[in-house]
Design an enzyme around this catalytic site. Structure first.
Site, mmCIF file in Angstrom:
data_model
loop_
_atom_site.group_PDB
_atom_site.id
_atom_site.type_symbol
_atom_site.label_atom_id
_atom_site.label_comp_id
_atom_site.label_asym_id
_atom_site.label_seq_id
_atom_site.Cartn_x
_atom_site.Cartn_y
_atom_site.Cartn_z
ATOM 1 N N GLY A 198 42.719 40.131 47.477
ATOM 2 C CA GLY A 198 42.925 39.025 46.559
ATOM 3 C C GLY A 198 41.971 37.871 46.776
ATOM 4 C CG ASP A 223 46.656 50.671 42.070
ATOM 5 O OD1 ASP A 223 47.533 50.151 41.354
ATOM 6 O OD2 ASP A 223 46.589 51.888 42.313
ATOM 7 C CG LEU A 224 43.329 42.891 43.216
ATOM 8 C CD1 LEU A 224 42.092 42.722 42.344
ATOM 9 C CD2 LEU A 224 44.162 41.611 43.235
ATOM 10 C CG ASP A 225 40.695 43.479 46.027
ATOM 11 O OD1 ASP A 225 39.684 43.629 45.316
ATOM 12 O OD2 ASP A 225 41.197 42.366 46.263
ATOM 13 C CD GLU A 226 46.320 48.909 46.929
ATOM 14 O OE1 GLU A 226 46.663 50.062 46.608
ATOM 15 O OE2 GLU A 226 47.135 48.024 47.283
#
Length: 282
Positions: A198, A223-226
């Site tokens: 984040g 999926d954020l930053d995954e």
């Protein structure tokens, strides 16, 4: 005259794959210069990258097609010297953009930068010299996100961009745009994932008193930053470093990590493997 090509493939592992593929190359007059393979025993998938020269790549392409069906291969055959059409998205922090531009202009990255787009005007960029590369100012607000992302899609389609790089593009892509760019969008995150996801990861790291910071280049997913990780690097820090020091030191790491990830992707060295990647780095 022989020209150089790259053959990459993945498929369920079984006996005879390498024998069949090298036989097809031999039958087509191919001469192998480099070969890397990996058998993932956890997923049962086999990965192969071969660099070869041949006078008639079309004959090898034709010989590969029945093998692709026989072994259920996901494969492609590409000229080794063909640059990848690339769109770069950036916000105000343009150090990664500047690094990519330099590497491309020096002939060290096989990319053809077809456009640069930003949610800020070109005047906000302080490092990069864009030159004659088409620049698109695509401002975004909470209410115009869908419209702005539709314009990004249009730029991708109009330019034929095969790769989109988020070079410190400080906007979260919608699920729709992430799906549209699946497998062809690389992001640089300014932390050593999975730690400090984040916003403001350097400030998060400083608050935790870390002794090492890093950067992560990964494929973008919903999926954020995954997304699957391509490359990472770290650098030691101390208690004397302020958040601003971490940001400054991080610029160098981010640029190097992103540049290496883009190089590997455009040299067809990266294979998706479930939630991970197989990388035949150099």
């Amino acid at each position: 005259m022989a020209s150089s090509h790259i053959l990459v493939l993945s498929c369920p592992d079984q006996p005879g794959i390498v024998h069949a593929v090298t036989g097809a190359l031999l039958a087509g007059g191919g001469n192998i210069h480099e070969s890397r393979q990996f058998d993932d025993r956890e997923t049962g998938q086999f990965f192969l990258r071969i660099v070869f020269s041949a006078q008639d790549a079309a004959a090898i392409d034709a010989a590969m097609r029945p093998l692709a069906s026989q072994f259920a291969m996901d494969w492609k055959l590409v000229p080794a010297d063909r640059p990848v059409k690339t769109l770069i998205l950036v916000s105000k922090f343009d150090h990664c953009l500047g690094y990519l531009l330099y590497k491309a202009r020096m002939g060290e990255l096989p990319i053809d930068i077809v456009a640069i787009a930003s949610n800020h005007p070109a005047s906000a960029l302080t490092v990069s010299t864009i030159g004659d590369i088409p620049f698109h100012h695509l401002p975004i607000t909470k209410d115009t996100k869908a419209e702005q992302e539709a314009r990004i899609k249009a730029v991708v389609e109009e330019t034929g961009a095969e790769l989109v790089i988020l070079a410190r593009y400080m906007q979260i892509l919608s699920d729709d745009l992430a799906a549209f760019l699946a497998g062809r969008c690389i992001n640089i995150h300014h932390s050593f994932l999975p730690s400090f996801k984040g916003a403001k990861p350097y400030h998060q790291a400083h608050a935790r008193g870390v002794k090492m910071i890093g950067a992560t280049a990964h494929y973008v997913t919903a999926d954020l930053d995954e997304g699957p990780i391509i490359h990472q690097a770290t650098e030691a820090v101390t208690h004397e470093d302020t958040p601003e020091d971490l940001v400054r030191k991080g610029r160098e790491i981010e640029s190097r990590v992103l540049g290496k990830a883009v190089a590997w992707h455009t040299q067809h060295r990266v294979f998706p493997n479930a939630a991970k990647t197989v990388v035949f780095g150099n």
